[in-house]
Design a protein around this motif. Structure first.
Motif, PDB file in Angstrom:
ATOM      1  N   TRP A  49       4.314   5.482  -1.965  1.00 23.78           N
ATOM      2  CA  TRP A  49       5.827   4.958  -2.610  1.00 23.78           C
ATOM      3  C   TRP A  49       6.716   5.285  -3.011  1.00 23.78           C
ATOM      4  CZ3 TRP A  49       6.310  -0.250  -5.198  1.00 23.78           C
ATOM      5  CH2 TRP A  49       7.598  -0.850  -5.556  1.00 23.78           C
ATOM      6  N   THR A  56       7.148   1.529   0.626  1.00 25.77           N
ATOM      7  CA  THR A  56       5.687   1.806   0.381  1.00 25.77           C
ATOM      8  C   THR A  56       5.041   1.911   1.802  1.00 25.77           C
ATOM      9  OG1 THR A  56       5.230  -0.912   0.655  1.00 25.77           O
ATOM     10  CG2 THR A  56       6.374  -0.044  -1.522  1.00 25.77           C
ATOM     11  N   TYR A  58       0.718   1.145   2.712  1.00 26.60           N
ATOM     12  CA  TYR A  58      -0.707   0.764   2.550  1.00 26.60           C
ATOM     13  C   TYR A  58      -1.738   1.130   3.985  1.00 26.60           C
ATOM     14  CZ  TYR A  58       1.097  -1.905  -1.782  1.00 26.60           C
ATOM     15  OH  TYR A  58       1.903  -2.519  -2.095  1.00 26.60           O
ATOM     16  N   TYR A  70       5.859   0.084  -9.215  1.00 25.37           N
ATOM     17  CA  TYR A  70       6.298   1.159  -9.773  1.00 25.37           C
ATOM     18  C   TYR A  70       7.468   0.819 -11.054  1.00 25.37           C
ATOM     19  CZ  TYR A  70       8.518   5.996 -10.218  1.00 25.37           C
ATOM     20  OH  TYR A  70       9.218   6.741 -10.749  1.00 25.37           O
TER      21      TYR A  70
END
Length: 120
Positions: A49, A56, A58, A70
């Motif tokens: 993040w 973001t 992943y 967050y």
């Protein structure tokens, strides 16, 4: 960002959910990330993040099942894991690093880790 503290690990059956939390002791801007070290494997980043703009990322292995959130007021990065699989078993570490730039970087602050064990 100071020391990091993770919490929320545990033993869960496959298909279940967990929420991991990571709190920094002081405020900062930069990158916060989650890493996972599976048994007998090297530690690898699974998500990050970027606190400046909320960008973001992943890893393919977790995208769609793992979600970060967050809380700037608490300097906390949570990781919600749904649809747990046996291959999600491992030690989960939170990491942080201050400053602008890509979050694909070396991280300077690390938590102690929290264990997640998924049983089938």
């Amino acid at each position: 960002q100071g020391p990091l503290a993770e919490s929320g690990g545990g033993s869960v059956q496959a298909g279940g959910s967990l929420r991991l939390s990571c709190a920094a002791s002081s405020g900062f801007d930069g990158c916060m990330a989650w890493f996972r070290r599976a048994p007998e494997k090297t530690r690898r980043k699974i998500a990050h993040w970027y606190t400046y703009d909320g960008t973001t990322w992943y890893a393919d292995s977790v995208r769609g099942r793992f979600t970060m959130s967050y809380d700037r007021a608490k300097n906390a990065l949570d990781l919600t894991i749904n649809g747990l699989k046996s291959e999600d078993t491992g030690m989960y570490y939170c990491a942080a690093d201050s400053g602008f730039g890509s979050c694909f970087r070396d991280y300077t602050s690390w938590g102690q880790g929290t264990q997640v064990t998924v049983s089938s």
